[in-house]
Design a protein around this motif. Structure first.
Motif, PDB file in Angstrom:
ATOM      1  N   MET A 240       0.806  -1.219   0.000  1.00  0.00           N
ATOM      2  CA  MET A 240       0.000   0.000   0.000  1.00  0.00           C
ATOM      3  C   MET A 240       0.848   1.282   0.000  1.00  0.00           C
ATOM      4  SD  MET A 240      -3.423  -0.716   2.258  1.00  0.00           S
ATOM      5  CE  MET A 240      -2.670  -1.132   3.821  1.00  0.00           C
ATOM      6  N   SER A 241       2.161   1.143  -0.137  1.00  0.00           N
ATOM      7  CA  SER A 241       3.047   2.310  -0.166  1.00  0.00           C
ATOM      8  C   SER A 241       2.782   3.175  -1.398  1.00  0.00           C
ATOM      9  CB  SER A 241       4.503   1.843  -0.168  1.00  0.00           C
ATOM     10  OG  SER A 241       5.362   2.886  -0.530  1.00  0.00           O
ATOM     11  N   TRP A 242       2.982   4.488  -1.257  1.00  0.00           N
ATOM     12  CA  TRP A 242       2.801   5.404  -2.399  1.00  0.00           C
ATOM     13  C   TRP A 242       3.738   5.052  -3.541  1.00  0.00           C
ATOM     14  CZ3 TRP A 242       7.028   8.302  -3.946  1.00  0.00           C
ATOM     15  CH2 TRP A 242       8.081   8.419  -3.021  1.00  0.00           C
ATOM     16  N   ARG A 243       4.863   4.444  -3.202  1.00  0.00           N
ATOM     17  CA  ARG A 243       5.841   4.046  -4.231  1.00  0.00           C
ATOM     18  C   ARG A 243       5.274   2.970  -5.159  1.00  0.00           C
ATOM     19  NH1 ARG A 243       8.531   4.546   0.605  1.00  0.00           N
ATOM     20  NH2 ARG A 243      10.293   6.000   0.655  1.00  0.00           N
ATOM     21  N   LYS A 244       4.357   2.158  -4.637  1.00  0.00           N
ATOM     22  CA  LYS A 244       3.837   1.030  -5.413  1.00  0.00           C
ATOM     23  C   LYS A 244       2.432   1.245  -5.956  1.00  0.00           C
ATOM     24  CE  LYS A 244       6.802  -2.305  -3.091  1.00  0.00           C
ATOM     25  NZ  LYS A 244       6.897  -3.442  -2.176  1.00  0.00           N
ATOM     26  N   MET A 245       1.602   2.015  -5.246  1.00  0.00           N
ATOM     27  CA  MET A 245       0.220   2.153  -5.721  1.00  0.00           C
ATOM     28  C   MET A 245      -0.150   3.560  -6.185  1.00  0.00           C
ATOM     29  SD  MET A 245      -2.325   2.240  -2.410  1.00  0.00           S
ATOM     30  CE  MET A 245      -2.545   0.485  -2.413  1.00  0.00           C
ATOM     31  N   GLY A 246       0.689   4.558  -5.859  1.00  0.00           N
ATOM     32  CA  GLY A 246       0.408   5.915  -6.317  1.00  0.00           C
ATOM     33  C   GLY A 246      -0.838   6.508  -5.680  1.00  0.00           C
ATOM     34  N   ILE A 247      -1.238   7.674  -6.160  1.00  0.00           N
ATOM     35  CA  ILE A 247      -2.363   8.406  -5.571  1.00  0.00           C
ATOM     36  C   ILE A 247      -3.698   7.719  -5.834  1.00  0.00           C
ATOM     37  CG2 ILE A 247      -2.683   9.957  -7.560  1.00  0.00           C
ATOM     38  CD1 ILE A 247      -2.966  11.069  -3.898  1.00  0.00           C
ATOM     39  N   TRP A 248      -3.848   7.107  -7.039  1.00  0.00           N
ATOM     40  CA  TRP A 248      -5.125   6.456  -7.365  1.00  0.00           C
ATOM     41  C   TRP A 248      -5.310   5.174  -6.565  1.00  0.00           C
ATOM     42  CZ3 TRP A 248      -8.401   9.606  -8.956  1.00  0.00           C
ATOM     43  CH2 TRP A 248      -8.053  10.653  -9.826  1.00  0.00           C
ATOM     44  N   GLY A 249      -4.203   4.536  -6.251  1.00  0.00           N
ATOM     45  CA  GLY A 249      -4.272   3.345  -5.389  1.00  0.00           C
ATOM     46  C   GLY A 249      -4.757   3.709  -3.996  1.00  0.00           C
ATOM     47  N   LEU A 250      -4.292   4.871  -3.502  1.00  0.00           N
ATOM     48  CA  LEU A 250      -4.740   5.359  -2.200  1.00  0.00           C
ATOM     49  C   LEU A 250      -6.244   5.627  -2.218  1.00  0.00           C
ATOM     50  CD1 LEU A 250      -4.271   6.539   0.661  1.00  0.00           C
ATOM     51  CD2 LEU A 250      -3.754   8.735  -0.452  1.00  0.00           C
ATOM     52  N   VAL A 251      -6.695   6.296  -3.267  1.00  0.00           N
ATOM     53  CA  VAL A 251      -8.128   6.602  -3.394  1.00  0.00           C
ATOM     54  C   VAL A 251      -8.941   5.307  -3.423  1.00  0.00           C
ATOM     55  CG1 VAL A 251      -9.889   7.583  -4.932  1.00  0.00           C
ATOM     56  CG2 VAL A 251      -7.729   8.811  -4.549  1.00  0.00           C
ATOM     57  N   ASP A 252      -8.447   4.314  -4.158  1.00  0.00           N
ATOM     58  CA  ASP A 252      -9.119   3.019  -4.262  1.00  0.00           C
ATOM     59  C   ASP A 252      -9.264   2.350  -2.892  1.00  0.00           C
ATOM     60  OD1 ASP A 252     -10.345   1.898  -6.435  1.00  0.00           O
ATOM     61  OD2 ASP A 252      -8.783   0.380  -6.765  1.00  0.00           O
TER      62      ASP A 252
END
Length: 460
Positions: free
Chosen positions: A262-274
């Protein structure tokens, strides 16, 4: 008007609960940091005589210690093992009472299944394998942390282990023992339930808790979250904490979801939103600890868990309530930790929603009202649901000698859920009484019975 007043009270309770938990978390974190800074300054200004330490270790010798089966202390929810939170001890230093004690650091919010897998590889060594089928179903990496050398690589039927689990940690050990019996670890075809010599539970979460419903789990299914609740705030906080992925903070405290990437390095901003929207991550798949701690989730887990005939089982169930005029109320005000007082009161007044099917046949509210602020006392004595396992109530330890395997010996202790962890002074004399009896039992009274040799075999 009445409905508005109820909503107002619910928001007020949520605000108070979240602030109390936040402040306590900050207190624990800052205590750990302060302790480490103090130790660093002490080491800088006062360098200990290394020669004396080496001589003492050598004089003690390692051979006898290495022959002892380890006693493994397994933490509960939001817990941590050795190496996290600096020099702070989850078990309040109890690990120093014996020469051979291990305190693994497992996921603090990960599911009981995932933690059981992690515990196996912590002991045997190698890379944590969560299993292909489970990993695909839950949407996380199959492989996790690597242990270059296990903390007890010789672990097998001839070198069994004593386990002591606090809260959810007790259920983690039961799941691990069942996995050993089922030979569930790839590459280890000879595991068995006899790798576990004894299990001791401190306030163990065997049958779930009604507290999960106060904190935000839906009593209808025991899986989904209420839209506004303490657990929703927790979910959002954990996702953001893991997404920010600040190494210094993660080294100090880790919720254990690294295999979800779940790190920003791996999922980015859209992953966070998801993740925040509930479309991805452990909270979307239900692969985290809270669903396992509902009554429904515990029953689901317990369907597959046995009490084995060659293992010794012990349980200490805590209670901070009493009955006055037939009504269950908190048994103390000052004796209950501020973190738990509101929950002791709420759980003692628990009523299962009338419009929701009861979690099991024969369920009664009054059975679930005695509690310690986190778990119901009925849940902690021994596994009861869906099938009651063999058990024996113990008042004095001498009453159950000689000990028999395959039976849950349980005692009731007056105390709240965190009496025997983190703060040793708070527990007082009882801290030493309980832990001393556990360690003494593991070392002096619990042994695997050797099979009797028939006369013909003896001659050979």
């Amino acid at each position: 008007m009445f409905r508005l007043w109820v909503v107002y009270l619910q928001f007020a309770e949520l605000f108070v609960s979240s602030m109390v938990h936040l402040l306590y978390g900050f207190y624990i974190f800052s205590t750990a940091v302060a302790g480490d800074l103090s130790q660093a300054l002490n080491d800088y200004f006062y360098k200990p005589n290394m020669n004396v330490e080496v001589k003492e270790e050598m004089s003690q010798g390692n051979s006898n210690v290495d022959d002892l089966p380890p006693i493994v202390l397994v933490h509960g929810i939001f817990g941590f093992g050795k190496g996290r939170l600096g020099s702070l001890s989850y078990f309040a230093g109890a690990e120093k009472k014996d020469e051979r004690v291990l305190v693994p650091d497992l996921g603090s919010l990960t599911s009981i299944y995932d933690r059981a897998r992690e515990l196996f590889y912590y002991l045997k060594g190698g890379q944590v394998d969560y299993g292909e089928e489970h990993s695909k179903a839950c949407g996380h990496s199959q492989f996790g942390r690597i242990y270059e050398t296990g903390h007890y690589p010789e672990w097998d039927e001839n070198h069994p282990i004593h386990f002591v689990g606090h809260s959810a940690g007790a259920q983690v050990v039961r799941v691990l023992q069942q996995m050993l019996a089922d030979k569930a670890f790839k590459g280890y075809e000879h595991t068995s339930e006899n790798w576990v010599l004894s299990i001791t539970s401190l306030s163990g979460a065997f049958n779930g808790t009604t507290r999960t419903y106060f904190d935000g789990m839906q009593p209808e299914d025991g899986r989904s979250l209420k839209p506004i609740s303490l657990l929703q705030l927790c979910r959002i906080g954990v996702i953001i904490y893991d997404w920010l992925d600040i190494p210094l903070l993660k080294n100090y405290y880790n919720f254990g979801f690294d295999h979800y990437n779940m790190s920003w390095r791996k999922m980015g901003i859209w992953g966070l939103v998801d993740c925040l929207l509930g479309n991805a991550g452990p909270f979307a798949s239900g692969d985290w600890i809270l669903p396992d701690l509902t009554i429904q989730g515990s029953i689901k887990l317990n369907y597959h868990l046995q009490t084995f005939p060659n293992t010794y089982y012990f349980s200490y169930a805590t209670k901070r309530t009493r009955k006055i005029m037939g009504i269950t109320v908190p048994s103390s005000i000052l004796g209950i930790h501020p973190l738990l007082f509101i929950r002791v009161l709420q759980m003692s007044l628990w009523r299962h929603p009338s419009d929701v099917s009861p979690p099991y046949k024969g369920y009664r509210d009054e059975d679930w009202q005695d509690n310690d602020g986190a778990l119901n006392t009925i849940s902690m004595t021994h596994p009861r649901l869906p099938i009651e396992h063999p058990s024996r109530f113990v008042e004095e330890d001498s009453d159950c000698q000689p000990l028999e395997p395959g039976i849950w010996y349980y005692k009731l202790v007056e105390g709240d859920h965190i009496l025997f962890i983190v703060n040793r002074k708070r527990a007082g004399v009882e801290f030493d009484v309980i832990y001393d009896s556990i360690f003494e039992r593991c070392r002096k009274h619990v042994f695997r019975k050797q099979p009797q040799m028939v006369p013909n075999e003896a001659h050979h």
